[in-house]
Write a protein that holds these residues in place. Structure first.
Motif, PDB file in Angstrom:
ATOM      1  N   TYR A   1      50.121  40.414  37.097  1.00  0.00           N
ATOM      2  CA  TYR A   1      48.949  39.604  36.764  1.00  0.00           C
ATOM      3  C   TYR A   1      47.724  40.104  37.519  1.00  0.00           C
ATOM      4  CZ  TYR A   1      45.692  35.702  36.730  1.00  0.00           C
ATOM      5  OH  TYR A   1      44.559  34.935  36.595  1.00  0.00           O
ATOM      6  N   ILE A   2      47.865  40.371  38.792  1.00  0.00           N
ATOM      7  CA  ILE A   2      46.720  40.804  39.599  1.00  0.00           C
ATOM      8  C   ILE A   2      46.159  42.116  39.071  1.00  0.00           C
ATOM      9  CG2 ILE A   2      46.021  41.579  41.901  1.00  0.00           C
ATOM     10  CD1 ILE A   2      48.146  39.565  42.997  1.00  0.00           C
ATOM     11  N   LYS A   3      47.022  43.064  38.749  1.00  0.00           N
ATOM     12  CA  LYS A   3      46.556  44.353  38.233  1.00  0.00           C
ATOM     13  C   LYS A   3      45.929  44.191  36.847  1.00  0.00           C
ATOM     14  CE  LYS A   3      49.793  47.160  40.935  1.00  0.00           C
ATOM     15  NZ  LYS A   3      50.960  48.073  40.891  1.00  0.00           N
ATOM     16  N   PHE A   4      46.498  43.328  36.029  1.00  0.00           N
ATOM     17  CA  PHE A   4      45.916  43.017  34.727  1.00  0.00           C
ATOM     18  C   PHE A   4      44.482  42.513  34.894  1.00  0.00           C
ATOM     19  CE2 PHE A   4      45.067  39.469  31.760  1.00  0.00           C
ATOM     20  CZ  PHE A   4      45.070  40.131  30.535  1.00  0.00           C
ATOM     21  N   MET A   5      44.282  41.635  35.844  1.00  0.00           N
ATOM     22  CA  MET A   5      42.952  41.069  36.071  1.00  0.00           C
ATOM     23  C   MET A   5      41.989  42.105  36.646  1.00  0.00           C
ATOM     24  SD  MET A   5      43.070  37.938  34.984  1.00  0.00           S
ATOM     25  CE  MET A   5      41.982  36.775  35.815  1.00  0.00           C
ATOM     26  N   LEU A   6      42.472  42.944  37.542  1.00  0.00           N
ATOM     27  CA  LEU A   6      41.617  44.003  38.089  1.00  0.00           C
ATOM     28  C   LEU A   6      41.190  44.964  36.983  1.00  0.00           C
ATOM     29  CD1 LEU A   6      43.551  44.736  41.400  1.00  0.00           C
ATOM     30  CD2 LEU A   6      41.232  43.792  41.244  1.00  0.00           C
ATOM     31  N   ASP A   7      42.095  45.289  36.093  1.00  0.00           N
ATOM     32  CA  ASP A   7      41.778  46.198  34.991  1.00  0.00           C
ATOM     33  C   ASP A   7      40.693  45.624  34.078  1.00  0.00           C
ATOM     34  OD1 ASP A   7      43.694  47.953  35.912  1.00  0.00           O
ATOM     35  OD2 ASP A   7      45.231  47.375  34.441  1.00  0.00           O
TER      36      ASP A   7
ATOM     37  N   ILE B   1      49.143  46.201  46.785  1.00  0.00           N
ATOM     38  CA  ILE B   1      48.399  46.607  45.587  1.00  0.00           C
ATOM     39  C   ILE B   1      47.947  48.057  45.713  1.00  0.00           C
ATOM     40  CG2 ILE B   1      46.347  46.171  44.172  1.00  0.00           C
ATOM     41  CD1 ILE B   1      46.397  43.271  45.243  1.00  0.00           C
ATOM     42  N   GLN B   2      47.463  48.414  46.892  1.00  0.00           N
ATOM     43  CA  GLN B   2      46.885  49.738  47.096  1.00  0.00           C
ATOM     44  C   GLN B   2      47.923  50.854  47.164  1.00  0.00           C
ATOM     45  OE1 GLN B   2      44.530  48.617  50.595  1.00  0.00           O
ATOM     46  NE2 GLN B   2      42.645  48.911  49.382  1.00  0.00           N
TER      47      GLN B   2
ATOM     48  N   ASN C   1      46.274  53.944  41.401  1.00  0.00           N
ATOM     49  CA  ASN C   1      45.243  53.448  40.494  1.00  0.00           C
ATOM     50  C   ASN C   1      44.432  52.303  41.095  1.00  0.00           C
ATOM     51  OD1 ASN C   1      45.969  55.188  38.292  1.00  0.00           O
ATOM     52  ND2 ASN C   1      47.734  53.869  37.899  1.00  0.00           N
ATOM     53  N   TYR C   2      44.949  51.739  42.172  1.00  0.00           N
ATOM     54  CA  TYR C   2      44.269  50.590  42.797  1.00  0.00           C
ATOM     55  C   TYR C   2      44.029  50.832  44.283  1.00  0.00           C
ATOM     56  CZ  TYR C   2      45.927  48.567  38.445  1.00  0.00           C
ATOM     57  OH  TYR C   2      46.186  48.345  37.115  1.00  0.00           O
ATOM     58  N   ALA C   3      43.924  52.102  44.652  1.00  0.00           N
ATOM     59  CA  ALA C   3      43.721  52.449  46.060  1.00  0.00           C
ATOM     60  C   ALA C   3      42.402  51.898  46.586  1.00  0.00           C
ATOM     61  CB  ALA C   3      43.774  53.968  46.237  1.00  0.00           C
ATOM     62  N   THR C   4      41.411  51.856  45.713  1.00  0.00           N
ATOM     63  CA  THR C   4      40.105  51.303  46.096  1.00  0.00           C
ATOM     64  C   THR C   4      39.891  50.007  45.334  1.00  0.00           C
ATOM     65  OG1 THR C   4      39.204  53.526  46.461  1.00  0.00           O
ATOM     66  CG2 THR C   4      37.629  51.712  46.208  1.00  0.00           C
ATOM     67  N   LEU C   5      39.819  48.921  46.049  1.00  0.00           N
ATOM     68  CA  LEU C   5      39.666  47.599  45.435  1.00  0.00           C
ATOM     69  C   LEU C   5      38.239  47.109  45.576  1.00  0.00           C
ATOM     70  CD1 LEU C   5      42.951  45.894  46.719  1.00  0.00           C
ATOM     71  CD2 LEU C   5      42.507  46.790  44.426  1.00  0.00           C
ATOM     72  N   PRO C   6      37.804  46.195  44.718  1.00  0.00           N
ATOM     73  CA  PRO C   6      36.466  45.617  44.880  1.00  0.00           C
ATOM     74  C   PRO C   6      36.293  45.020  46.270  1.00  0.00           C
ATOM     75  CG  PRO C   6      37.436  44.958  42.786  1.00  0.00           C
ATOM     76  CD  PRO C   6      38.522  45.649  43.545  1.00  0.00           C
ATOM     77  N   ALA C   7      35.100  45.091  46.789  1.00  0.00           N
ATOM     78  CA  ALA C   7      34.839  44.650  48.161  1.00  0.00           C
ATOM     79  C   ALA C   7      35.155  43.180  48.376  1.00  0.00           C
ATOM     80  CB  ALA C   7      33.375  44.932  48.514  1.00  0.00           C
ATOM     81  N   TRP C   8      35.076  42.388  47.300  1.00  0.00           N
ATOM     82  CA  TRP C   8      35.292  40.951  47.478  1.00  0.00           C
ATOM     83  C   TRP C   8      36.766  40.600  47.663  1.00  0.00           C
ATOM     84  CZ3 TRP C   8      38.577  38.609  44.148  1.00  0.00           C
ATOM     85  CH2 TRP C   8      38.778  39.184  42.903  1.00  0.00           C
ATOM     86  N   VAL C   9      37.682  41.513  47.348  1.00  0.00           N
ATOM     87  CA  VAL C   9      39.109  41.237  47.529  1.00  0.00           C
ATOM     88  C   VAL C   9      39.393  41.188  49.024  1.00  0.00           C
ATOM     89  CG1 VAL C   9      41.456  42.054  47.152  1.00  0.00           C
ATOM     90  CG2 VAL C   9      39.735  42.312  45.340  1.00  0.00           C
ATOM     91  N   SER C  10      39.759  40.020  49.505  1.00  0.00           N
ATOM     92  CA  SER C  10      39.865  39.786  50.943  1.00  0.00           C
ATOM     93  C   SER C  10      40.873  38.681  51.213  1.00  0.00           C
ATOM     94  CB  SER C  10      38.493  39.387  51.504  1.00  0.00           C
ATOM     95  OG  SER C  10      38.587  38.861  52.805  1.00  0.00           O
TER      96      SER C  10
END
Length: 511
Positions: free
Chosen positions: A318-324, A345-346, A350-359
């Motif tokens: 689900y998390i990766k679906f939403m990131l995509d 996740i990292q 494909n998700y090594a760099t996440l949006p800055a707000w992911v905290s």
């Protein structure tokens, strides 16, 4: 309005059917029952509402284990709680144990509310007969019928073919026949047709007698849900069109706050279980056990606020679906991240760099620490510590539990249209785009069924098993085979609890 506990006097045989057990002390506490006796004066008109208030009290007082059991099997959520309640985790993996206490406790608790609904209707009719106020009696009976239908809906989606009581006599279950799932859903639809003419024509939050009580639109929503299970898409479109055209509901602008204190009795909600600490730092408090869903370790913004049990983990899928999809507010709202979860996740390049707000720090300032039982926690079941009434420390106290909301109505409407139904209100594009706009996404056109299902996945994750039941209905079993699980058609329904099969032989082999 203060809620009164109101129930029925039952025989010892029926008590064996309805007695619930659980692993938590809160479930070991018996209900405060008031036995119905011949001394009840049914000629006192103002008392007609008492049985109905008692039913709402029981509806809000349901055992905490029912919702997790109903909802845990989708690809949106994992059981969490590593190291505790292994059979709950196995249920999430589609390995079912008919002897697991949670199956029996949830079954008993739901049927107790069905029986209480019948008792409520019977008692209200006695008041109506004695007072001559059949009009008000019809409304109250319709409300009880609506609550009963919501409960039967969830029992049948979970167990398939079930028993459908027709009176308040629990011993009736000992001789009842099995009703097929499709017949249960048609029964629910028919019951809502009976109830709708007598129910208030308003948003539940507009009611002044029982604020948040069911209305015509709650019944229409349940009718739509039942017909969705039947794949009667035109009936779904017709029911949802009435809700949409009423203009009595709207999407809460702030998705994050929808699931918190500002979301209580929101214009978006058609049905919710209500709780309150009455704005007091101590003393009486009516609360759902949200600790089940909460992170096991956190550093709350408000010092002393209690943590949770570490169950109910949003899935990596689900998390990766939403990131995509470039989701922000819906992902931030739905998932509480830990540092360990972020690192997991990292691990995927494909998700090594996440949006800055992911905290691991929520928008509200609570820090979600690493804990052994899960990588993530549910944000939809989270109440920020700074929204607790000062003096209260229990996780989630004063938060309501949403059952049906307008976003689901819009998406069911769009789904029905993409399955060939016609609409008397708005187009599938318009319905989907209302939901997408609130989420900060761009509009789409020529919406397909696949796009609607993706939108439902994004919007309704971790809510009442919606994703699981959608994929089952559409036979998209490959979606439910994820992260090491394998789902097949023979795994749709939970087995009947062995305790119930022992009491009710008609259940043997029936689902």
């Amino acid at each position: 309005m203060k809620l009164f506990k109101y129930s029925i006097q039952i025989t010892l045989a029926a008590a064996a059917i309805l007695f619930a057990t659980a692993c938590d002390d809160k479930l070991d506490e018996p209900a405060e029952n008031i036995a119905i006796t011949d001394s009840t004066d049914y000629s006192i008109a103002e008392n007609m509402i008492s049985p109905l208030i008692g039913l709402y009290a029981e509806f809000n007082n349901k055992g905490w284990e029912a919702n997790p059991l109903i909802s845990v099997r989708g690809d949106d959520v994992n059981a969490g709680g590593l190291g505790d309640q292994q059979d709950f985790a196995e249920t999430d993996l589609y390995n079912y144990n008919k002897d697991f206490w949670m199956y029996n406790s949830a079954w008993e608790g739901e049927y107790r509310d069905v029986i209480t609904s019948h008792s409520t209707m019977e008692q209200i009719q006695l008041y109506a007969d004695k007072t001559g106020n059949q009009s008000l009696g019809d409304q109250y009976i319709a409300e009880a019928k609506t609550i009963r239908s919501w409960i039967l809906f969830n029992i049948s989606r979970t167990w398939g073919n079930i028993l459908v009581p027709t009176s308040s006599d629990p011993t009736e279950l000992l001789a009842a026949d099995i009703t097929s799932k499709n017949d249960v859903m048609q029964h629910i639809s028919n019951q809502m047709d009976e109830a709708i003419p007598f129910l208030p024509d308003m948003n539940p939050n507009q009611r002044t007698d029982i604020r948040g009580g069911v209305t015509k639109y709650t019944a229409l929503a349940i009718k739509a849900l039942a017909n969705l299970e039947l794949k009667n898409y035109q009936a779904v479109a017709d029911a949802t069109s009435q809700i949409i055209s009423s203009n009595k509901f709207s999407l809460e602008a702030d998705f994050y706050e929808l699931f918190k204190i500002p979301g209580k009795l929101n214009n978006e909600n058609l049905l919710e279980m209500q709780y309150s600490d009455f704005g007091q730092a101590s003393g009486d408090s009516k609360s759902y056990l949200f600790e089940f869903f909460g992170p096991q370790s956190w550093t709350p913004k408000v010092e002393g606020a209690g943590s949770g049990w570490g169950f109910w983990e949003p899935s990596l899928k689900y998390i990766k679906f939403m990131l995509d999809r470039g989701e922000t507010v819906r992902l931030e709202t739905s998932v509480l991240f830990t540092d360990r979860g972020i690192a997991e996740i990292q691990k995927d390049p494909n998700y090594a760099t996440l949006p800055a707000w992911v905290s691991n720090t929520t928008r509200s300032g609570d820090v979600i620490n690493d804990y052994a039982r899960a990588l993530f926690a549910s944000g939809k079941h989270y109440l920020p510590s700074d929204q607790l009434t000062p003096g209260r420390t229990t996780y989630g106290t004063n938060k309501n539990f949403t059952c049906i909301r307008y976003a689901e109505i819009l998406l069911m409407h769009a789904e029905a249209i993409t399955q060939g139904a016609s609409s008397s209100s708005i187009s599938a594009d318009a319905a989907v785009n209302l939901v997408r706009e609130r989420a900060g996404l761009t509009a789409i056109s020529g919406v397909t069924n696949e796009q609607v299902m993706d939108e439902k996945f994004a919007e309704l994750a971790m809510e009442w098993g919606t994703r699981f039941f959608d994929m089952v209905r559409l036979e998209k079993y490959n979606e439910l085979s994820y992260e090491g699980r394998t789902f097949t058609a023979d795994l749709i329904y939970l087995p009947y609890p062995q305790n119930q099969v022992d009491l009710l032989p008609v259940l043997k082999g029936s689902n």
